[in-house]
Design a protein around this motif. Structure first.
Motif, PDB file in Angstrom:
ATOM      1  N   MET A   1       0.952  -8.552  -6.035  1.00  0.00           N
ATOM      2  CA  MET A   1      -0.244  -7.954  -5.858  1.00  0.00           C
ATOM      3  C   MET A   1      -0.191  -6.531  -5.739  1.00  0.00           C
ATOM      4  O   MET A   1       0.747  -6.285  -4.914  1.00  0.00           O
ATOM      5  CB  MET A   1      -1.339  -8.605  -4.818  1.00  0.00           C
ATOM      6  N   ASN A   2      -0.533  -5.674  -6.459  1.00  0.00           N
ATOM      7  CA  ASN A   2      -0.517  -4.251  -6.417  1.00  0.00           C
ATOM      8  C   ASN A   2      -1.903  -3.645  -6.275  1.00  0.00           C
ATOM      9  O   ASN A   2      -2.578  -3.705  -7.122  1.00  0.00           O
ATOM     10  CB  ASN A   2       0.338  -3.861  -7.649  1.00  0.00           C
ATOM     11  N   LEU A   3      -1.964  -2.752  -5.385  1.00  0.00           N
ATOM     12  CA  LEU A   3      -3.229  -2.071  -5.246  1.00  0.00           C
ATOM     13  C   LEU A   3      -3.201  -0.547  -5.317  1.00  0.00           C
ATOM     14  O   LEU A   3      -2.288  -0.056  -4.279  1.00  0.00           O
ATOM     15  CB  LEU A   3      -4.200  -2.448  -3.897  1.00  0.00           C
ATOM     16  N   PRO A   4      -3.390   0.100  -6.194  1.00  0.00           N
ATOM     17  CA  PRO A   4      -3.186   1.680  -6.239  1.00  0.00           C
ATOM     18  C   PRO A   4      -3.780   2.158  -5.086  1.00  0.00           C
ATOM     19  O   PRO A   4      -4.946   2.130  -4.370  1.00  0.00           O
ATOM     20  CB  PRO A   4      -3.773   2.140  -7.457  1.00  0.00           C
ATOM     21  N   ILE A   5      -3.115   3.248  -4.569  1.00  0.00           N
ATOM     22  CA  ILE A   5      -3.687   4.234  -3.311  1.00  0.00           C
ATOM     23  C   ILE A   5      -5.003   4.643  -3.431  1.00  0.00           C
ATOM     24  O   ILE A   5      -5.607   5.143  -2.686  1.00  0.00           O
ATOM     25  CB  ILE A   5      -2.419   5.167  -2.995  1.00  0.00           C
ATOM     26  N   GLU A   6      -5.252   5.240  -4.777  1.00  0.00           N
ATOM     27  CA  GLU A   6      -6.634   5.625  -5.083  1.00  0.00           C
ATOM     28  C   GLU A   6      -7.671   4.661  -4.943  1.00  0.00           C
ATOM     29  O   GLU A   6      -8.845   5.236  -4.737  1.00  0.00           O
ATOM     30  CB  GLU A   6      -6.493   6.250  -6.604  1.00  0.00           C
ATOM     31  N   THR A   7      -7.582   3.407  -4.906  1.00  0.00           N
ATOM     32  CA  THR A   7      -8.727   2.696  -4.964  1.00  0.00           C
ATOM     33  C   THR A   7      -9.280   2.386  -3.496  1.00  0.00           C
ATOM     34  O   THR A   7     -10.774   2.772  -3.617  1.00  0.00           O
ATOM     35  CB  THR A   7      -8.265   1.103  -4.926  1.00  0.00           C
ATOM     36  N   PRO A   8      -8.616   2.783  -2.350  1.00  0.00           N
ATOM     37  CA  PRO A   8      -9.493   2.983  -1.024  1.00  0.00           C
ATOM     38  C   PRO A   8     -10.146   4.002  -1.130  1.00  0.00           C
ATOM     39  O   PRO A   8     -11.105   4.304  -0.398  1.00  0.00           O
ATOM     40  CB  PRO A   8      -8.550   2.598   0.059  1.00  0.00           C
ATOM     41  N   ALA A   9      -9.565   5.028  -1.656  1.00  0.00           N
ATOM     42  CA  ALA A   9     -10.073   6.491  -1.521  1.00  0.00           C
ATOM     43  C   ALA A   9     -11.479   6.496  -2.255  1.00  0.00           C
ATOM     44  O   ALA A   9     -12.365   7.285  -1.895  1.00  0.00           O
ATOM     45  CB  ALA A   9      -9.284   7.579  -2.560  1.00  0.00           C
ATOM     46  N   LEU A  10     -11.782   5.529  -3.312  1.00  0.00           N
ATOM     47  CA  LEU A  10     -13.029   5.409  -3.880  1.00  0.00           C
ATOM     48  C   LEU A  10     -14.275   5.439  -2.698  1.00  0.00           C
ATOM     49  O   LEU A  10     -15.617   5.889  -3.327  1.00  0.00           O
ATOM     50  CB  LEU A  10     -13.289   4.314  -4.807  1.00  0.00           C
ATOM     51  N   LEU A  82      -0.962   2.717   4.592  1.00  0.00           N
ATOM     52  CA  LEU A  82      -0.066   1.524   4.405  1.00  0.00           C
ATOM     53  C   LEU A  82       0.359   1.311   2.903  1.00  0.00           C
ATOM     54  O   LEU A  82       1.475   1.123   2.985  1.00  0.00           O
ATOM     55  CB  LEU A  82      -0.901   0.203   5.139  1.00  0.00           C
ATOM     56  N   LEU A  83      -0.393   1.518   2.261  1.00  0.00           N
ATOM     57  CA  LEU A  83      -0.149   1.600   0.615  1.00  0.00           C
ATOM     58  C   LEU A  83       0.767   2.710   0.351  1.00  0.00           C
ATOM     59  O   LEU A  83       1.765   2.421  -0.278  1.00  0.00           O
ATOM     60  CB  LEU A  83      -1.307   1.948  -0.273  1.00  0.00           C
ATOM     61  N   PHE A  84       0.697   3.787   0.871  1.00  0.00           N
ATOM     62  CA  PHE A  84       1.413   4.963   0.886  1.00  0.00           C
ATOM     63  C   PHE A  84       2.924   4.631   1.431  1.00  0.00           C
ATOM     64  O   PHE A  84       3.988   5.061   0.558  1.00  0.00           O
ATOM     65  CB  PHE A  84       1.062   6.263   1.514  1.00  0.00           C
ATOM     66  N   ILE A  85       3.122   3.917   2.568  1.00  0.00           N
ATOM     67  CA  ILE A  85       4.465   3.412   2.938  1.00  0.00           C
ATOM     68  C   ILE A  85       4.965   2.141   2.323  1.00  0.00           C
ATOM     69  O   ILE A  85       5.851   1.638   3.140  1.00  0.00           O
ATOM     70  CB  ILE A  85       4.276   3.562   4.458  1.00  0.00           C
ATOM     71  N   ASP A  86       4.137   1.875   1.268  1.00  0.00           N
ATOM     72  CA  ASP A  86       4.477   0.312   0.764  1.00  0.00           C
ATOM     73  C   ASP A  86       4.412  -0.789   1.338  1.00  0.00           C
ATOM     74  O   ASP A  86       5.278  -1.615   1.363  1.00  0.00           O
ATOM     75  CB  ASP A  86       5.952   0.739  -0.016  1.00  0.00           C
ATOM     76  N   GLN A  87       3.243  -0.878   2.140  1.00  0.00           N
ATOM     77  CA  GLN A  87       3.059  -2.140   2.814  1.00  0.00           C
ATOM     78  C   GLN A  87       1.624  -2.649   1.933  1.00  0.00           C
ATOM     79  O   GLN A  87       0.698  -2.674   2.558  1.00  0.00           O
ATOM     80  CB  GLN A  87       2.705  -1.874   4.229  1.00  0.00           C
ATOM     81  N   GLN A  88       1.793  -3.368   0.903  1.00  0.00           N
ATOM     82  CA  GLN A  88       0.828  -3.501   0.066  1.00  0.00           C
ATOM     83  C   GLN A  88      -0.087  -4.645   0.719  1.00  0.00           C
ATOM     84  O   GLN A  88      -1.089  -4.368   0.646  1.00  0.00           O
ATOM     85  CB  GLN A  88       1.432  -4.247  -1.130  1.00  0.00           C
ATOM     86  N   ILE A  89       0.426  -5.779   1.451  1.00  0.00           N
ATOM     87  CA  ILE A  89      -0.183  -6.881   1.927  1.00  0.00           C
ATOM     88  C   ILE A  89      -1.161  -6.531   2.753  1.00  0.00           C
ATOM     89  O   ILE A  89      -2.344  -6.746   2.824  1.00  0.00           O
ATOM     90  CB  ILE A  89       0.550  -8.093   2.397  1.00  0.00           C
ATOM     91  N   ILE A  90      -0.617  -6.003   3.681  1.00  0.00           N
ATOM     92  CA  ILE A  90      -1.612  -5.373   5.017  1.00  0.00           C
ATOM     93  C   ILE A  90      -2.702  -4.377   4.514  1.00  0.00           C
ATOM     94  O   ILE A  90      -3.778  -4.413   4.873  1.00  0.00           O
ATOM     95  CB  ILE A  90      -0.740  -4.823   6.073  1.00  0.00           C
TER      96      ILE A  90
END
Length: 133
Positions: A1-10, A82-90
């Motif tokens: 699973m991969n969530l782009p960092i921009e998605t939470p910014a929406l 967390l996405l920025f520091i590559d902690q995808q799951i959390i």
């Protein structure tokens, strides 16, 4: 699973606008309560007490709406970190929690609006009865 960092910014713009709307509702109701309190100090009618009780419930709901809105924003920012520091799951789970907080905030908003509409209908019922006669 991969969530782009921009998605939470929406959620930033939507949540910010919602919090602004909640704050405006709170300030308007607070002003009404202050006016009703002055009137109650002079008249001591049961009708005013009922209105104040209704408004107190709405203020409580708005406080929780704001709380969950702020939690949504906080969790979104934390998820981005967390996405920025590559902690995808959390990060994904925190983003999911932020969306859940937003949903709770919106549900409380719907509840508060429905109370407001009922109060307005009660307030206008006298006018409708006079119009029928």
């Amino acid at each position: 699973m991969n969530l782009p960092i921009e998605t939470p910014a929406l959620l930033f713009s939507a949540t910010s606008l919602i919090l602004l709307a909640y704050t405006n509702r709170f300030l308007t109701i607070a002003q009404i309560v202050r006016g009703l309190k002055k009137t109650y100090d002079q008249e001591h009618t049961k009708d005013i007490l009922i209105q104040i009780k209704n408004l107190n419930l709405r203020i409580t709901l708005i406080r929780y709406m704001q709380l969950f809105g702020v939690m949504c924003l906080f969790l979104s920012v934390f998820a981005m970190l967390l996405l920025f520091i590559d902690q995808q799951i959390i990060g994904i789970y925190l983003f999911g929690a932020s969306i859940l907080c937003l949903m709770v905030s919106l549900a409380l908003s719907f509840w508060e609006i429905s109370i407001s509409v009922k109060a307005l209908r009660v307030h206008l019922s006298d006018l409708m009865e006079d119009k029928k006669q």
